[in-house]
Design a protein around this motif. Structure first.
Motif, PDB file in Angstrom:
ATOM      1  N   ILE A   1       0.834  -1.203   0.000  1.00  0.00           N
ATOM      2  CA  ILE A   1       0.000   0.000   0.000  1.00  0.00           C
ATOM      3  C   ILE A   1       0.869   1.253   0.000  1.00  0.00           C
ATOM      4  O   ILE A   1       0.697   2.165  -0.816  1.00  0.00           O
ATOM      5  CB  ILE A   1      -0.932   0.018   1.233  1.00  0.00           C
ATOM      6  CG1 ILE A   1      -1.857  -1.198   1.176  1.00  0.00           C
ATOM      7  CG2 ILE A   1      -1.743   1.311   1.297  1.00  0.00           C
ATOM      8  CD1 ILE A   1      -2.632  -1.435   2.443  1.00  0.00           C
ATOM      9  N   ILE A   2       1.834   1.242   0.911  1.00  0.00           N
ATOM     10  CA  ILE A   2       2.685   2.430   1.044  1.00  0.00           C
ATOM     11  C   ILE A   2       3.439   2.692  -0.255  1.00  0.00           C
ATOM     12  O   ILE A   2       3.475   3.811  -0.764  1.00  0.00           O
ATOM     13  CB  ILE A   2       3.656   2.265   2.241  1.00  0.00           C
ATOM     14  CG1 ILE A   2       2.830   2.157   3.533  1.00  0.00           C
ATOM     15  CG2 ILE A   2       4.627   3.433   2.315  1.00  0.00           C
ATOM     16  CD1 ILE A   2       3.613   1.643   4.727  1.00  0.00           C
ATOM     17  N   ASN A   3       4.014   1.626  -0.820  1.00  0.00           N
ATOM     18  CA  ASN A   3       4.776   1.795  -2.050  1.00  0.00           C
ATOM     19  C   ASN A   3       3.903   2.270  -3.201  1.00  0.00           C
ATOM     20  O   ASN A   3       4.333   3.093  -4.016  1.00  0.00           O
ATOM     21  CB  ASN A   3       5.455   0.486  -2.454  1.00  0.00           C
ATOM     22  CG  ASN A   3       6.577   0.129  -1.472  1.00  0.00           C
ATOM     23  OD1 ASN A   3       7.026   0.994  -0.718  1.00  0.00           O
ATOM     24  ND2 ASN A   3       6.986  -1.123  -1.479  1.00  0.00           N
TER      25      ASN A   3
ATOM     26  N   GLN B   1      -1.886  12.651   0.167  1.00  0.00           N
ATOM     27  CA  GLN B   1      -3.099  12.658   0.972  1.00  0.00           C
ATOM     28  C   GLN B   1      -3.431  11.258   1.496  1.00  0.00           C
ATOM     29  O   GLN B   1      -3.673  11.059   2.683  1.00  0.00           O
ATOM     30  CB  GLN B   1      -4.252  13.221   0.114  1.00  0.00           C
ATOM     31  CG  GLN B   1      -5.381  13.822   0.918  1.00  0.00           C
ATOM     32  CD  GLN B   1      -4.879  14.783   1.974  1.00  0.00           C
ATOM     33  OE1 GLN B   1      -3.983  15.615   1.723  1.00  0.00           O
ATOM     34  NE2 GLN B   1      -5.391  14.658   3.187  1.00  0.00           N
ATOM     35  N   GLN B   2      -3.400  10.292   0.575  1.00  0.00           N
ATOM     36  CA  GLN B   2      -3.715   8.913   0.941  1.00  0.00           C
ATOM     37  C   GLN B   2      -2.700   8.367   1.940  1.00  0.00           C
ATOM     38  O   GLN B   2      -3.039   7.618   2.850  1.00  0.00           O
ATOM     39  CB  GLN B   2      -3.732   8.010  -0.305  1.00  0.00           C
ATOM     40  CG  GLN B   2      -4.932   8.235  -1.210  1.00  0.00           C
ATOM     41  CD  GLN B   2      -6.202   7.638  -0.620  1.00  0.00           C
ATOM     42  OE1 GLN B   2      -6.215   7.184   0.526  1.00  0.00           O
ATOM     43  NE2 GLN B   2      -7.274   7.667  -1.393  1.00  0.00           N
ATOM     44  N   LEU B   3      -1.455   8.767   1.768  1.00  0.00           N
ATOM     45  CA  LEU B   3      -0.425   8.304   2.708  1.00  0.00           C
ATOM     46  C   LEU B   3      -0.708   8.816   4.115  1.00  0.00           C
ATOM     47  O   LEU B   3      -0.577   8.087   5.094  1.00  0.00           O
ATOM     48  CB  LEU B   3       0.950   8.784   2.249  1.00  0.00           C
ATOM     49  CG  LEU B   3       1.706   7.867   1.276  1.00  0.00           C
ATOM     50  CD1 LEU B   3       3.032   8.511   0.883  1.00  0.00           C
ATOM     51  CD2 LEU B   3       1.965   6.503   1.910  1.00  0.00           C
ATOM     52  N   ILE B   4      -1.123  10.063   4.175  1.00  0.00           N
ATOM     53  CA  ILE B   4      -1.432  10.654   5.491  1.00  0.00           C
ATOM     54  C   ILE B   4      -2.616   9.917   6.121  1.00  0.00           C
ATOM     55  O   ILE B   4      -2.599   9.573   7.300  1.00  0.00           O
ATOM     56  CB  ILE B   4      -1.726  12.165   5.351  1.00  0.00           C
ATOM     57  CG1 ILE B   4      -0.438  12.894   4.932  1.00  0.00           C
ATOM     58  CG2 ILE B   4      -2.259  12.742   6.666  1.00  0.00           C
ATOM     59  CD1 ILE B   4      -0.626  14.330   4.500  1.00  0.00           C
TER      60      ILE B   4
ATOM     61  N   GLU C   1       8.922   8.631   6.844  1.00  0.00           N
ATOM     62  CA  GLU C   1      10.131   8.853   6.064  1.00  0.00           C
ATOM     63  C   GLU C   1       9.795   9.366   4.660  1.00  0.00           C
ATOM     64  O   GLU C   1      10.357  10.351   4.191  1.00  0.00           O
ATOM     65  CB  GLU C   1      10.892   7.521   5.954  1.00  0.00           C
ATOM     66  CG  GLU C   1      12.360   7.678   5.598  1.00  0.00           C
ATOM     67  CD  GLU C   1      13.009   6.294   5.528  1.00  0.00           C
ATOM     68  OE1 GLU C   1      13.760   6.021   4.598  1.00  0.00           O
ATOM     69  OE2 GLU C   1      12.693   5.481   6.440  1.00  0.00           O
ATOM     70  N   ILE C   2       8.840   8.712   4.044  1.00  0.00           N
ATOM     71  CA  ILE C   2       8.462   9.113   2.684  1.00  0.00           C
ATOM     72  C   ILE C   2       7.899  10.528   2.680  1.00  0.00           C
ATOM     73  O   ILE C   2       8.255  11.367   1.855  1.00  0.00           O
ATOM     74  CB  ILE C   2       7.406   8.143   2.100  1.00  0.00           C
ATOM     75  CG1 ILE C   2       8.006   6.742   1.950  1.00  0.00           C
ATOM     76  CG2 ILE C   2       6.917   8.635   0.728  1.00  0.00           C
ATOM     77  CD1 ILE C   2       6.984   5.663   1.655  1.00  0.00           C
ATOM     78  N   LEU C   3       7.030  10.782   3.677  1.00  0.00           N
ATOM     79  CA  LEU C   3       6.393  12.094   3.725  1.00  0.00           C
ATOM     80  C   LEU C   3       7.412  13.212   3.929  1.00  0.00           C
ATOM     81  O   LEU C   3       7.299  14.277   3.335  1.00  0.00           O
ATOM     82  CB  LEU C   3       5.341  12.131   4.842  1.00  0.00           C
ATOM     83  CG  LEU C   3       4.049  11.345   4.572  1.00  0.00           C
ATOM     84  CD1 LEU C   3       3.159  11.349   5.808  1.00  0.00           C
ATOM     85  CD2 LEU C   3       3.290  11.911   3.374  1.00  0.00           C
ATOM     86  N   SER C   4       8.413  12.928   4.758  1.00  0.00           N
ATOM     87  CA  SER C   4       9.382  13.980   5.029  1.00  0.00           C
ATOM     88  C   SER C   4      10.373  14.141   3.876  1.00  0.00           C
ATOM     89  O   SER C   4      10.887  15.215   3.631  1.00  0.00           O
ATOM     90  CB  SER C   4      10.129  13.695   6.336  1.00  0.00           C
ATOM     91  OG  SER C   4      10.750  12.431   6.245  1.00  0.00           O
ATOM     92  N   ASN C   5      10.620  13.049   3.172  1.00  0.00           N
ATOM     93  CA  ASN C   5      11.558  13.123   2.054  1.00  0.00           C
ATOM     94  C   ASN C   5      10.956  13.813   0.838  1.00  0.00           C
ATOM     95  O   ASN C   5      11.660  14.442   0.066  1.00  0.00           O
ATOM     96  CB  ASN C   5      12.004  11.720   1.621  1.00  0.00           C
ATOM     97  CG  ASN C   5      13.019  11.174   2.615  1.00  0.00           C
ATOM     98  OD1 ASN C   5      13.498  11.919   3.466  1.00  0.00           O
ATOM     99  ND2 ASN C   5      13.308   9.899   2.507  1.00  0.00           N
ATOM    100  N   SER C   6       9.665  13.624   0.669  1.00  0.00           N
ATOM    101  CA  SER C   6       9.068  14.152  -0.555  1.00  0.00           C
ATOM    102  C   SER C   6       8.868  15.653  -0.436  1.00  0.00           C
ATOM    103  O   SER C   6       8.579  16.175   0.627  1.00  0.00           O
ATOM    104  CB  SER C   6       7.723  13.476  -0.833  1.00  0.00           C
ATOM    105  OG  SER C   6       6.855  13.774   0.230  1.00  0.00           O
ATOM    106  N   VAL C   7       9.015  16.321  -1.533  1.00  0.00           N
ATOM    107  CA  VAL C   7       8.840  17.772  -1.539  1.00  0.00           C
ATOM    108  C   VAL C   7       7.403  18.082  -1.889  1.00  0.00           C
ATOM    109  O   VAL C   7       6.811  17.429  -2.739  1.00  0.00           O
ATOM    110  CB  VAL C   7       9.777  18.412  -2.594  1.00  0.00           C
ATOM    111  CG1 VAL C   7       9.829  19.909  -2.385  1.00  0.00           C
ATOM    112  CG2 VAL C   7      11.166  17.790  -2.490  1.00  0.00           C
ATOM    113  N   ARG C   8       6.902  19.044  -1.199  1.00  0.00           N
ATOM    114  CA  ARG C   8       5.521  19.407  -1.457  1.00  0.00           C
ATOM    115  C   ARG C   8       5.361  20.024  -2.822  1.00  0.00           C
ATOM    116  O   ARG C   8       6.155  20.816  -3.244  1.00  0.00           O
ATOM    117  CB  ARG C   8       5.041  20.414  -0.413  1.00  0.00           C
ATOM    118  CG  ARG C   8       4.341  19.702   0.692  1.00  0.00           C
ATOM    119  CD  ARG C   8       3.956  20.708   1.775  1.00  0.00           C
ATOM    120  NE  ARG C   8       3.523  19.962   2.936  1.00  0.00           N
ATOM    121  CZ  ARG C   8       2.219  19.792   3.216  1.00  0.00           C
ATOM    122  NH1 ARG C   8       1.295  20.283   2.441  1.00  0.00           N
ATOM    123  NH2 ARG C   8       1.883  19.122   4.276  1.00  0.00           N
TER     124      ARG C   8
END
Lengths: 439, 677
Positions: free
Chosen positions: A400-402, A411-414, A432-439
């Protein structure tokens, strides 16, 4: 399969089910009155039979034994005083297909009328329908017999048709009877059904059916062999041949495995003792058994999956499904993996399947596959929506996460982060993914 | 909260709402079983769905019966008649006797009499016919049986064994509902005709409920439609004659099917043979229909409560046995399912998805009624206990049962991927994505899932598609035999003979082409084309019939199951049962005028007759004209009964269903099996 009714007996003999039986605590008087009213209106049941019927046993006549007969007698007298009768006749409708009567010009009734007990075919059939005395001995010429039969068919009463056929069977040779029945389909079907019931006639498939009555497997096999020469259609002949071959091999496999099991030579039988004999099981069940106990055997042995697959022309899809079921049951995940792995000419491996991977996941899950195994196959599901729904169903967090990561669906990840346990590895991964990704 | 297996998202309103309701029902038994404060917390959980549920109760349940709908006749008379005749017959063999009863007759007998009745008439011991040597020591034996060769053969063995043993007894066979010459012939051949006396118990009709009467002859279907044996035709005629005598005279009869026509003729002759008396008719109209006019409907999965209960637990003679999974105890209980059960009566005709809402509302009302106690003084409490408590307890018991049943049914259906199964069925009915359906069926077979289910889907495919393409037929048959046993060759032969599962003949490929062309051209043209070809052979013509009669509503239209607009609701809005649609149309048109094409596609044999002139001009518009007796020859399903009840409510009519037996897909297909010794 027909459900057994083992409880019938107990149900019947026991009184604890009383609650469901018809309540007979009614007021006797109203009961009697109502019954009487109903009986009154069924005149034909109650009516005195014709005088000529004195030979016959009358089923519902007025012997004053107890209350019921009394009520019946009362009924009979009250009927005679009934008043006007409305004309309510209904039209006769043509009940096709009426059979061509092979009758000649002259009227039979003119021949029969006169003597008291010589009834025409029509009268005879009518009497038979009404359960009155009748006689068939007078119908001696072939033509008379056939007139009688056609009349019975025209009355469309199967009971009478069969009765006439029984008489014809006794008084006509087989050849003559069959020659006439060929052109009379309705009568023929009654005749075949009657012979079937008294277990005299064996039509093609009924002959084959007899194998079911043979308990001993060797005798059954030999009987099936004898069926091979019967004139089946090409397709059915193949199936009957398969049936014989199957039982022949099952007998060999059974004898061998029984011996191996009792000698304790093979681990597989010790670990998973056989629950039942393989004799008389369907082909696919035999294949499953073979994938369970004889996996990896060379295709030279009768018991090997490859041999069964080839002998009975089992489709790839079917083979895979059965094999998968058996190996998953044994939790032989390595074998499961190998089933789907194909190598291309460069040596790269790829997973392929003749059936959708969502189905594979379903089967694995039903066999309690661990999440690690499941998620590998969930990942192979092509449709993204279906993949996510399966992953959620089986809690394959990584998938799911991947997937959301690949879809860049923040949004879905959150949302999903809220569903997993705080501090778990899944939780950290999302973080980790959320913090790594740029908005 | 416990997580239920994920359920496919319903893509249209037709789909089941398993998900949310399921949670509720899984929780519910606790709510209504507890008498303490525990239920408060459970109520909280339930609250979330209350909105959904509340509105559902205002749906079809609230359907009030039209004020002008006539009262049903009292059919309990039929029971008394049968019982009185049985007693009379038992008295014909005076003195103590042992009674052997055919298994199939036990439940029907139990509905009209009880052991005490039998004991009162000198019946000593009761045995079930088991085709084994007997142990009775009585010197009088009475056999209460169906007129079957197998049973009579067994009796011959019993009598001949006695003879060989030098034992003297009196024997009497009571055939129900009638005897057959073939049986008596056997007695004669075995040299015991005369040693054994025979009689007939004319127990033709068993009322199962206020509006259901059964002949309890499940073999009617196979004997008549598969074997081509017309032995039950007169039986059907006699049954109709009995109803005519007690509740008639009928003024109009409609019908369709070869057997219906013959039964009509048999009935007419019997009416002519007897004399009629002037009386006020209670039943005015009759509709006769052969089961093979519509074989699609009984093969569909039932989703109306009563039908679903029958599919899963098998209702036998109006009684069902609920196992431990329903009763949540270690015992099974037998329950009568009829209008006497107030809870059942309100949900029996409802689509399953609507049932939960109703049950939960009921449970809450019940809780409120119980809760009233808290503020009561002694006097009020006394009144409460004497007036209300008993009713509440009864309701409580029934409610727990039906909630337990719903829960158990849902668990089973979720397990077998019911959603996907229904999707396939609906596609078949619609004629949509047939290739996908075939793959689904193939996989069903490959996985060796329920044999009867696989067969059912194959038959539905064949019936809706006018037969299978030869290559599909061969391949699916081969796979079926591999999965379920080669002896099913016999089954396939039977299915073919009856027309349930056939291969398209080479000449019919036109039809295949036509149906493909039909998809390209508009519906009307396709309809005409199909009709033109359909006259060639006996085919089901399902697609053309579907178009002509609008049996399959467009799938893109929403169907609100809470407020059904037509009889399609019994199949989640996907299909209006052909049988019931025909009845509706004929009643509306007062005959078959305008339905010529339809009857041609159904192979004819339709009729509509009215009583002779003297009868008709004297006829007044009475209630009896709005009571319609529908007789199914070869069986009918609970879903069809629900559909007719719906139709009755809509039109201000009352339907009485007379059937040779209650059937469903499993019973119908099991009667086709020959693969047991």
């Amino acid at each position: 399969m027909i459900r057994g009714k083992p409880d019938e007996d107990e149900y019947w003999n026991s009184s604890k089910f009383k609650a469901f039986t018809f309540d007979d605590e009614d007021d006797d008087f109203t009961r009697l009155k109502e019954s009487k009213r109903a009986v009154n209106s069924i005149r034909s049941l109650v009516e005195e039979e014709d005088e000529e019927d004195d030979v016959e046993k009358v089923s519902w006549s007025g012997e004053p034994v107890g209350s019921i007969s009394w009520s019946v007698k009362e009924t009979a007298s009250s009927i005679r005083s009934t008043g006007e009768v409305r004309d309510q006749s209904f039209p006769k409708i043509n009940t096709a297909p009426s059979l061509p009567k092979n009758s000649s010009g002259y009227s039979l009734s003119s021949l029969f009328k006169g003597t008291t007990h010589d009834w025409t075919p029509e009268e005879t059939v009518k009497r038979m329908q009404q359960g009155k005395v009748y006689s068939l001995e007078k119908f001696r010429s072939l033509q008379d017999k056939l007139l009688l039969l056609d009349e019975a068919v025209n009355a469309h009463d199967g009971n009478v048709i069969t009765a006439v056929l029984i008489y014809l069977k006794k008084s006509l040779s087989k050849e003559n009877l069959f020659r006439e029945l060929i052109t009379r389909e309705i009568a023929l079907r009654h005749y075949i059904h009657f012979l079937k019931e008294i277990e005299e006639q064996k039509l093609l498939l009924m002959q084959y059916r007899d194998h079911l009555n043979i308990r001993d497997e060797n005798k059954r096999r030999d009987f099936l062999k004898s069926c091979l020469s019967l004139p089946f259609s090409p397709d059915d002949a193949t199936h009957v041949q398969d049936h014989y071959t199957l039982l022949e091999r099952q007998i060999i496999i059974e004898a061998n495995d029984k011996q191996v099991e009792s000698s304790g030579q093979a681990d597989i039988f010790k670990k998973y003792p056989r629950k039942a004999s393989i004799l008389n099981m369907p082909i696919i069940t035999t294949l499953y058994y073979s994938c369970f106990y004889h996996y990896g055997e060379s295709d030279g042995t009768y018991s090997s999956p490859a041999n069964i697959r080839k002998t009975f022309r089992i489709s790839d899809k079917q083979f895979l499904l059965t094999c998968l079921g058996a190996r998953a049951k044994l939790k032989a995940w390595f074998d499961v993996d190998a089933l789907f792995t194909t190598k291309n000419w460069l040596g790269y491996t790829k997973k392929r399947s003749p059936i959708g991977f969502h189905r594979i996941v379903d089967i694995l899950q039903k066999n309690n596959a661990p999440v690690q195994v499941l998620q590998e196959y969930v990942n192979l599901v092509e449709d993204a929506e279906q993949k996510i729904s399966l992953a959620q169903k089986y809690k394959c967090h990584d998938v799911i996460i991947n997937t959301y990561r690949d879809l860049k669906d923040r949004q879905q990840l959150i949302v999903y982060r809220g569903k997993v346990e705080r501090g778990s590895s899944e939780y950290r991964k999302i973080e980790e993914i959320l913090s790594n990704s740029v908005r | 909260m416990e997580q239920l297996p994920c359920i496919y998202r319903p893509n249209n309103i037709r789909s089941f709402y398993w998900t949310k309701c399921s949670l509720l029902v899984l929780r519910f038994p606790a709510l209504i079983k507890s008498n303490n404060g525990q239920c408060v917390s459970l109520k909280m959980e339930v609250k979330g769905w209350a909105g959904v549920l509340l509105c559902s109760t205002s749906g079809p349940m609230a359907h009030s019966v039209r004020r002008d709908a006539p009262e049903l006749p009292d059919f309990s008379l039929l029971k008394r008649l049968a019982r009185d005749q049985l007693i009379y017959l038992l008295e014909q063999l005076p003195g103590r006797k042992d009674l052997f009863i055919e298994a199939d007759l036990m439940s029907p007998l139990d509905r009209i009499a009880n052991v005490t009745t039998l004991k009162q008439h000198d019946v000593d011991k009761l045995y079930k016919v088991e085709y084994k040597p007997i142990v009775s020591t009585s010197d009088q034996l009475c056999f209460l049986i169906r007129p079957r060769i197998k049973t009579v053969k067994w009796i011959c063995d019993v009598v001949n064994a006695d003879k060989a043993f030098g034992r003297f007894r009196k024997y009497k066979i009571i055939f129900s509902p009638q005897k057959f010459y073939a049986c008596e012939n056997l007695l004669e051949e075995q040299g015991i005709f005369g040693d054994v006396t025979t009689d007939e118990w004319s127990f033709y009709l068993l009322p199962l409920d206020d509006d259901i009467i059964s002949l309890e002859l499940p073999e009617f279907f196979r004997d008549n439609f598969l074997e081509g044996d017309q032995r039950w035709v007169r039986t059907a005629g006699s049954a109709l004659h009995l109803l005519h005598s007690v509740y008639g005279p009928f003024s109009k009869l409609y019908g369709i099917g070869r057997c219906s026509k013959m039964a009509y003729e048999s009935w007419r002759e019997q009416v002519e043979e007897g004399e009629q008396r002037a009386r006020q008719a209670e039943i005015g109209n009759v509709f006769l229909i052969d089961r093979d006019v519509d074989l699609v409907t009984p093969l569909c999965s039932q989703v109306v409560y009563e039908g679903l209960v029958d599919d899963i637990f098998r209702i036998k003679c109006g009684c069902v046995e609920f196992g431990p999974d329903v009763t949540s105890s270690d015992k099974s209980i037998k329950v009568m399912l009829n209008s006497q059960d107030k809870v059942f009566n309100e949900i029996r005709n409802e689509h399953f998805s609507q049932v939960f809402g109703f049950l939960s509302q009921k449970a809450r009302n019940l809780q409120t009624a119980y809760d009233k106690r808290s503020g009561m003084d002694i006097k009020q409490m006394k009144t409460f206990v004497s007036e209300e408590l008993k009713g509440l307890k009864q309701e409580h018991r029934l409610l727990s049962l039906h909630i337990g049943a719903s829960e158990s049914m849902m668990k089973r259906k979720t397990k077998q991927d019911f959603q996907e199964l229904l999707k396939t069925e609906h596609s078949l009915l619609e004629g949509f994505e047939i290739r996908e359906c075939i793959s689904y069926i193939e996989e069903h077979i490959n996985r060796q899932v329920s044999m009867v289910e696989s067969m059912r889907l194959l038959c539905l495919l064949s019936l809706t598609e006018n037969g299978l393409l030869p290559k599909d037929y061969r391949s699916l048959k081969a796979q079926f035999l591999q999965s379920y046993g080669i002896d099913h060759l016999l089954t396939f032969s039977n299915l073919k003979q009856l027309g349930l599962l056939v291969e398209q003949q080479p000449g019919e490929t036109l039809t295949v082409m036509e149906s493909r062309v039909g998809k390209l051209v508009n519906d009307k043209t396709a309809g005409k084309l199909t009709d033109a070809f359909s006259s060639l052979a006996k085919k089901s013509n399902f697609r053309a019939l579907g178009r002509r009669l609008n049996l399959v509503p467009k799938s893109d239209e929403e169907y609100d199951l809470r407020v059904p607009r037509d009889m399609a609701y019994i199949f989640s809005g996907a299909y209006i049962p052909l049988s019931c649609k025909l009845i509706e149309q004929v009643l509306e048109r007062d005959g078959w005028t305008g339905l010529e094409e339809v009857t041609r596609m159904l192979n004819g044999h339709e009729f509509a007759v009215t009583a002779g002139s003297n009868g008709s001009d004297a006829r007044v518009k009475t209630d009896s004209q709005r009571i319609i007796l529908v007789m199914f020859l070869g069986g009918c399903t609970f879903s069809e009964i629900s559909a007719l009840r719906f139709l009755g409510r809509e039109k201000g009519l009352k339907f009485i269903v007379v059937t040779t037996a209650i059937t469903n897909s499993a019973r119908l297909l099991e009667s086709m099996l020959d693969n047991h010794a």
